[in-house]
Design a protein around this motif. Structure first.
Motif, mmCIF file in Angstrom:
data_model
loop_
_atom_site.group_PDB
_atom_site.id
_atom_site.type_symbol
_atom_site.label_atom_id
_atom_site.label_comp_id
_atom_site.label_asym_id
_atom_site.label_seq_id
_atom_site.Cartn_x
_atom_site.Cartn_y
_atom_site.Cartn_z
ATOM 1 N N TYR A 33 0.832 -1.209 0.000
ATOM 2 C CA TYR A 33 0.000 0.000 0.000
ATOM 3 C C TYR A 33 0.868 1.262 0.000
ATOM 4 N N TYR A 35 0.243 5.199 1.321
ATOM 5 C CA TYR A 35 -0.598 6.156 2.013
ATOM 6 C C TYR A 35 0.095 7.512 2.029
ATOM 7 N N GLN A 37 0.127 11.033 4.406
ATOM 8 C CA GLN A 37 -0.286 11.552 5.698
ATOM 9 C C GLN A 37 0.189 12.981 5.874
ATOM 10 N N PRO A 42 -4.961 11.724 9.908
ATOM 11 C CA PRO A 42 -4.797 10.283 9.673
ATOM 12 C C PRO A 42 -4.275 10.007 8.271
ATOM 13 N N PRO A 43 -3.754 8.820 8.048
ATOM 14 C CA PRO A 43 -3.290 8.475 6.700
ATOM 15 C C PRO A 43 -4.451 8.381 5.709
ATOM 16 N N LEU A 45 -5.409 6.615 2.043
ATOM 17 C CA LEU A 45 -4.997 5.590 1.092
ATOM 18 C C LEU A 45 -4.829 6.191 -0.303
ATOM 19 N N LEU A 88 3.983 13.208 4.535
ATOM 20 C CA LEU A 88 4.686 11.968 4.850
ATOM 21 C C LEU A 88 4.048 10.857 4.008
ATOM 22 N N LEU A 90 3.721 6.979 3.336
ATOM 23 C CA LEU A 90 3.903 5.729 4.054
ATOM 24 C C LEU A 90 3.624 4.544 3.143
ATOM 25 N N PRO A 99 -3.663 -3.236 6.034
ATOM 26 C CA PRO A 99 -2.230 -2.970 6.236
ATOM 27 C C PRO A 99 -1.798 -3.360 7.645
ATOM 28 N N PHE A 102 3.811 -0.988 8.648
ATOM 29 C CA PHE A 102 4.105 0.241 7.938
ATOM 30 C C PHE A 102 5.601 0.529 8.001
ATOM 31 N N GLY A 103 6.108 1.135 6.948
ATOM 32 C CA GLY A 103 7.456 1.670 6.986
ATOM 33 C C GLY A 103 7.484 2.983 7.735
ATOM 34 N N PRO A 104 8.675 3.521 7.971
ATOM 35 C CA PRO A 104 8.802 4.784 8.701
ATOM 36 C C PRO A 104 8.397 6.003 7.884
ATOM 37 N N TYR B 36 -4.529 1.225 15.368
ATOM 38 C CA TYR B 36 -3.129 1.386 15.017
ATOM 39 C C TYR B 36 -2.495 2.379 15.987
ATOM 40 N N GLY B 43 6.165 5.200 11.230
ATOM 41 C CA GLY B 43 4.959 4.742 10.563
ATOM 42 C C GLY B 43 3.988 4.157 11.571
ATOM 43 N N LEU B 44 2.867 3.655 11.073
ATOM 44 C CA LEU B 44 1.858 3.079 11.950
ATOM 45 C C LEU B 44 2.146 1.606 12.203
ATOM 46 N N PHE B 90 -4.878 5.491 16.277
ATOM 47 C CA PHE B 90 -5.912 5.635 15.257
ATOM 48 C C PHE B 90 -6.821 4.417 15.268
#
Lengths: 111, 114
Positions: A33, A35, A37, A42-43, A45, A88, A90, A99, A102-104, B36, B43-44, B90
């Protein structure tokens, strides 16, 4: 290895530049995915790939172009971005349809 | 359409106190629900998810959540807060086209004081 890696961590680009964001996971997850942000939000999609095929595109402008070269890699190609695209970004992966890891993130600034 | 409401943009607790983060949802179909956590500059991370099995769901780091259909709620709890729990949380609900299209709440920042 339960990690999603993203490069670069930070990216500053002009509105005429072309750049790419990269994401990698080696957990054998078949869903990946992207995302977006914004700060304190919130993120949102952008795209979902399932078994290396684009399955969801949430009406994202064409200046964002995703690519999934193989089951471990996900790219996001950027071209002619606008300052409001600064955010950001993600990447995430999962073995099912939500999901999980998540990556950083890549913090993108468009000048 | 799905929506999520998280009550309280900030929640403050003392270390060792009960953590309660509230989430109410609206869904036109039986929902899948998720919590989350996002630590600063990260990240989450998926804490837990409800997918129509047991209504009490246990997650990582000692968190759990209970699905209450009659109250359309999915509140997150932890018996004893730790300083390391300070983060943004979240709640999310699945979309009608499958749970890839999650709808997130606006988030609740958990502050933990010594």
């Amino acid at each position: 290895d339960t990690e999603v890696t993203q490069t670069p961590k930070h990216l500053v680009m002009g509105m005429t530049n072309k750049k790419s964001l990269k994401c990698e996971q080696h957990m054998g997850h078949r869903a990946m995915y992207w995302y977006k942000q914004k700060a304190k939000k919130p993120p949102e999609l952008m795209f979902v790939y399932s078994y290396e095929k684009l399955s969801i595109n949430e009406s994202v402008p064409s200046r964002f172009s995703p690519e999934c070269p193989n089951s471990s890699l996900l790219n996001l190609h950027l071209h002619a971005l606008q300052p409001e695209d600064s955010a950001l970004y993600l990447c995430a992966s999962s073995h099912d349809r939500a999901p999980q890891f998540f990556g950083p993130g890549t913090r993108l600034t468009v000048l | 359409a799905q929506s999520v409401t998280q009550l309280g943009s900030h929640v403050s607790v003392s270390e060792g106190a009960l953590v309660l983060l509230r989430c109410n949802y609206s869904s036109s179909v039986p929902p899948y629900l998720f919590w989350y956590v996002q630590y600063p500059n990260q990240g989450l991370q998926l804490l837990l998810k409800y997918t129509s099995a047991a209504t009490l769901v246990k997650g990582i780091n000692g968190f759990e959540a209970e699905f209450k259909k009659s109250e359309t709620s999915f509140h997150l709890t932890k018996p004893s807060a730790h300083m390391s729990d300070a983060a943004e949380y979240f709640c999310a609900v699945s979309g009608e086209s499958g749970y890839s299209t999650l709808t997130f709440g606006k988030g609740t920042m958990l502050l933990v004081s010594p």
